[in-house]
Design a protein around this motif. Structure first.
Motif, PDB file in Angstrom:
ATOM      1  N   ALA A  59      10.485   2.944  -0.643  1.00 54.26           N
ATOM      2  CA  ALA A  59       9.442   1.629  -1.578  1.00 54.26           C
ATOM      3  C   ALA A  59       9.929   0.147  -1.093  1.00 54.26           C
ATOM      4  N   ALA A  60      11.619  -0.019  -0.606  1.00 56.85           N
ATOM      5  CA  ALA A  60      11.913  -1.460  -0.025  1.00 56.85           C
ATOM      6  C   ALA A  60      10.526  -1.914   1.144  1.00 56.85           C
ATOM      7  N   ALA A  61      11.292  -0.479   1.649  1.00 54.90           N
ATOM      8  CA  ALA A  61      10.511  -1.225   3.569  1.00 54.90           C
ATOM      9  C   ALA A  61       9.285  -0.674   3.862  1.00 54.90           C
ATOM     10  N   ARG A  62       8.260  -0.309   2.472  1.00 58.39           N
ATOM     11  CA  ARG A  62       7.380  -0.496   2.296  1.00 58.39           C
ATOM     12  C   ARG A  62       6.730  -1.750   1.695  1.00 58.39           C
ATOM     13  N   ALA A  63       7.151  -1.846   0.734  1.00 60.01           N
ATOM     14  CA  ALA A  63       6.764  -3.607  -0.503  1.00 60.01           C
ATOM     15  C   ALA A  63       6.873  -5.009   1.376  1.00 60.01           C
ATOM     16  N   MET A  64       7.824  -4.218   2.081  1.00 54.87           N
ATOM     17  CA  MET A  64       8.110  -5.018   3.389  1.00 54.87           C
ATOM     18  C   MET A  64       7.104  -5.370   3.905  1.00 54.87           C
ATOM     19  N   ALA A  65       6.758  -4.447   4.639  1.00 50.39           N
ATOM     20  CA  ALA A  65       5.234  -4.345   5.460  1.00 50.39           C
ATOM     21  C   ALA A  65       4.365  -4.637   4.561  1.00 50.39           C
ATOM     22  N   LEU A  66       4.754  -4.723   3.854  1.00 52.22           N
ATOM     23  CA  LEU A  66       2.932  -4.688   3.072  1.00 52.22           C
ATOM     24  C   LEU A  66       3.383  -6.830   2.533  1.00 52.22           C
ATOM     25  N   ASP A  67       3.770  -7.309   2.979  1.00 48.61           N
ATOM     26  CA  ASP A  67       3.937  -8.965   2.409  1.00 48.61           C
ATOM     27  C   ASP A  67       4.827  -9.043   1.102  1.00 48.61           C
ATOM     28  N   VAL A  68       5.072  -7.688   0.546  1.00 49.45           N
ATOM     29  CA  VAL A  68       4.990  -7.322  -1.240  1.00 49.45           C
ATOM     30  C   VAL A  68       6.866  -7.699  -1.888  1.00 49.45           C
ATOM     31  N   SER A  69       6.490  -8.440  -2.816  1.00 48.56           N
ATOM     32  CA  SER A  69       8.107  -8.599  -3.173  1.00 48.56           C
ATOM     33  C   SER A  69       8.701  -7.984  -3.891  1.00 48.56           C
ATOM     34  N   ALA A  70       9.474  -6.817  -3.821  1.00 52.65           N
ATOM     35  CA  ALA A  70       9.706  -5.598  -4.641  1.00 52.65           C
ATOM     36  C   ALA A  70      10.858  -5.447  -5.126  1.00 52.65           C
ATOM     37  N   ALA A  82      -8.615  -0.918 -18.641  1.00 51.41           N
ATOM     38  CA  ALA A  82      -7.626   0.439 -19.185  1.00 51.41           C
ATOM     39  C   ALA A  82      -8.130   2.093 -18.358  1.00 51.41           C
ATOM     40  N   LEU A  83      -7.644   1.619 -17.559  1.00 47.17           N
ATOM     41  CA  LEU A  83      -8.082   3.175 -16.753  1.00 47.17           C
ATOM     42  C   LEU A  83      -6.703   4.770 -16.697  1.00 47.17           C
ATOM     43  N   ASP A  84      -7.190   5.364 -16.184  1.00 51.30           N
ATOM     44  CA  ASP A  84      -6.404   6.674 -16.333  1.00 51.30           C
ATOM     45  C   ASP A  84      -5.295   7.120 -15.445  1.00 51.30           C
ATOM     46  N   TYR A  85      -4.767   6.755 -15.247  1.00 52.68           N
ATOM     47  CA  TYR A  85      -4.015   7.215 -14.406  1.00 52.68           C
ATOM     48  C   TYR A  85      -4.017   8.121 -13.287  1.00 52.68           C
ATOM     49  N   THR A  86      -4.504   9.383 -14.333  1.00 49.41           N
ATOM     50  CA  THR A  86      -4.196  10.795 -13.823  1.00 49.41           C
ATOM     51  C   THR A  86      -6.032  10.555 -12.545  1.00 49.41           C
ATOM     52  N   THR A  87      -6.341   9.690 -12.955  1.00 52.90           N
ATOM     53  CA  THR A  87      -7.854   9.803 -11.921  1.00 52.90           C
ATOM     54  C   THR A  87      -7.320   8.943 -10.708  1.00 52.90           C
ATOM     55  N   ALA A  88      -8.154   9.342  -9.985  1.00 48.62           N
ATOM     56  CA  ALA A  88      -8.139   8.120  -8.802  1.00 48.62           C
ATOM     57  C   ALA A  88      -8.808   6.443  -9.320  1.00 48.62           C
ATOM     58  N   ASP A  89      -9.806   6.615 -10.332  1.00 51.52           N
ATOM     59  CA  ASP A  89      -9.632   4.824 -10.372  1.00 51.52           C
ATOM     60  C   ASP A  89      -8.994   3.874 -10.099  1.00 51.52           C
ATOM     61  N   LEU A  90      -7.461   4.110 -10.085  1.00 49.25           N
ATOM     62  CA  LEU A  90      -7.177   2.620 -10.257  1.00 49.25           C
ATOM     63  C   LEU A  90      -6.371   2.651  -8.470  1.00 49.25           C
ATOM     64  N   ASP A  91      -6.700   4.112  -7.458  1.00 53.13           N
ATOM     65  CA  ASP A  91      -5.795   3.783  -6.423  1.00 53.13           C
ATOM     66  C   ASP A  91      -7.569   3.486  -5.385  1.00 53.13           C
ATOM     67  N   ASN A  92      -8.965   2.781  -6.140  1.00 49.31           N
ATOM     68  CA  ASN A  92      -9.418   2.552  -6.097  1.00 49.31           C
ATOM     69  C   ASN A  92      -9.200   0.993  -5.141  1.00 49.31           C
ATOM     70  N   LYS A  93      -8.202   0.379  -6.377  1.00 52.28           N
ATOM     71  CA  LYS A  93      -7.986  -1.619  -6.416  1.00 52.28           C
ATOM     72  C   LYS A  93      -7.481  -2.123  -5.457  1.00 52.28           C
ATOM     73  N   LEU A  94      -7.362  -1.387  -4.083  1.00 53.47           N
ATOM     74  CA  LEU A  94      -6.482  -1.548  -3.149  1.00 53.47           C
ATOM     75  C   LEU A  94      -6.467  -3.645  -3.131  1.00 53.47           C
ATOM     76  N   LYS A  95      -5.204  -4.059  -3.267  1.00 53.76           N
ATOM     77  CA  LYS A  95      -5.077  -6.084  -2.514  1.00 53.76           C
ATOM     78  C   LYS A  95      -5.933  -6.101  -3.965  1.00 53.76           C
ATOM     79  N   SER A 131       1.385   2.139  -6.632  1.00 55.22           N
ATOM     80  CA  SER A 131       1.200   0.783  -6.585  1.00 55.22           C
ATOM     81  C   SER A 131       1.045  -0.009  -5.901  1.00 55.22           C
ATOM     82  N   LEU A 132       2.054  -0.287  -4.612  1.00 53.24           N
ATOM     83  CA  LEU A 132       2.106  -0.669  -3.575  1.00 53.24           C
ATOM     84  C   LEU A 132       1.405  -1.664  -3.148  1.00 53.24           C
ATOM     85  N   PRO A 133       0.440  -0.993  -3.001  1.00 51.41           N
ATOM     86  CA  PRO A 133      -0.980  -1.037  -1.606  1.00 51.41           C
ATOM     87  C   PRO A 133      -2.123  -1.722  -2.442  1.00 51.41           C
TER      88      PRO A 133
END
Ligand SMILES: NC(=O)c1ccc[n+]([C@@H]2O[C@H](COP(=O)([O-])OP(=O)(O)OC[C@H]3O[C@@H](n4cnc5c(N)ncnc54)[C@H](OP(=O)(O)O)[C@@H]3O)[C@@H](O)[C@H]2O)c1
Length: 313
Positions: A245-256, A194-207, A224-226
């Motif tokens: 967001a749709a363009a960024r998702a496509m660039a990351l090969d993520v279906s959104a 469980a991560l506090d979204y007001t901190t950067a903890d979540l942003d360290n979970k790349l890919k 969330s996309l990265p």
């Protein structure tokens, strides 16, 4: 019967309690005497003139609400599945005219399930739109598999708290986010992290994640996309992802993509089974009497409620 009528969109005081004729049932419907109604953000947005208001505005009288639990009082000629006295629950006619804010509702039998006897009406009403959305997204859309990494932002909310439990049931490794005050609650649902979204903890979970179930929308999609592996998926439910967001998702090969829940008695039956087995538990943080519908709307409108808000009839 008493029902809340919305004549003009606006604040919660625009919901006016009125006497209207008891709903008529057609051949495929049952008449349900309502015991509990759950209140969703879409009710609040529609009342305020957003969401589905433009779709419903010409209905007279317009009675909001879609989530019900109650007792069958009458059955239409084609209904063999339910009988008078059965306790039922479900999401009624979404996204049509649900008319749930009333003492009686005419509901298509195909959209309901029997309420497990030992589950209170309040908990059953809670496990309708929010639980059905979580079930349809995780099981039918994302087809989440055992061992997958799943991120559920707003895991303390109505949809989020059911989503954590269903994703765990499917065998996923689940990370949920909330503010600091709700982290213990998110852990109690079975989340591995469980991560506090007001901190950067979540942003360290790349890919890290195979699947993100976005119940927050807007900037949360960009955030969330990265965090999603190439080939992974994000499903969002508040609004369509913007073009950026749709363009960024496509660039990351993520279906959104966006998903909208629909009334579905077969899935409600699975939810009934999960409630009965104790796999799924509704967390109801606030219960209001029918006369205090406006206060229930204000609570949901705060965007800070934990689990579900229920009105009893
Ligand atoms: N498309 C569909 O079919 C569908 C179906 C159901 C719901 N929805 C939509 O999905 C959204 C969520 O619905 P809901 O019923 O779950 O709402 P909700 O119960 O009102 O959500 C409240 C929770 O959201 C958390 N929260 C708020 N901002 C957050 C953020 N930035 N990050 C993480 N958590 C945050 C709050 O926790 P904290 O107080 O800890 O911040 C609170 O516990 C709404 O927009 C609703 O309209 C769509």
């Amino acid at each position: 019967m008493k029902a809340y009528i919305l004549n003009t969109p606006g604040d919660s005081s625009n919901l006016q309690i009125k006497e209207v004729p008891v709903a008529e049932v057609n051949q495929d419907e049952v008449l349900v005497k309502i015991k509990a109604i759950s209140i969703n953000p879409v009710d609040v947005k529609t009342r305020a003139g957003m969401a589905f208001y433009s779709r419903l505005k010409d209905l007279d009288p317009l009675i909001l609400g879609w989530d019900i639990a109650g007792i069958v009082e009458k059955t239409g000629g084609n209904v063999s599945e339910f009988k008078i006295g059965d306790e039922v629950f479900g999401l009624v006619n979404f996204l049509g005219h649900g008319k749930a804010y009333a003492e009686y509702v005419a509901a298509p039998a195909a959209q309901l399930a029997l309420k497990p006897k030992e589950i209170p009406f309040v908990d059953a009403a809670a496990a309708t739109m929010a639980a059905l959305t979580a079930y349809q997204v995780l099981v039918k859309q994302a087809k989440v598999k055992a061992g997958q990494e799943v991120l559920i932002p707003a895991a303390s909310g109505g949809v989020g708290h059911f989503a954590v439990q269903i994703a765990k049931y499917l065998g996923a490794r689940v990370t949920g986010t909330s503010s600091a005050k709700n982290l213990e609650f998110v852990h109690s649902l079975g989340a591995d992290e469980a991560l506090d979204y007001t901190t950067a903890d979540l942003d360290n979970k790349l890919k890290t994640f195979d699947f993100v179930f976005d119940t927050v929308g807007g900037e949360n999609i960009d955030r969330s996309l990265p965090l999603i592996k190439a080939g992974g998926t994000l499903i969002t439910i508040p609004t369509l992802p913007g073009e950026g967001a749709a363009a960024r998702a496509m660039a990351l090969d993520v279906s959104a993509y966006f998903y909208l829940v629909s009334s579905d008695g077969d899935s409600m039956k699975v939810i009934a089974e999960l409630l009965e087995k104790g796999v799924l538990r509704s967390h109801v943080s606030k219960v209001f009497p029918f006369e205090e519908m406006a206060a229930a709307h204000q609570a949901v409108e705060s965007g800070r409620t934990v689990g579900k808000v229920i009105v009893t009839v």
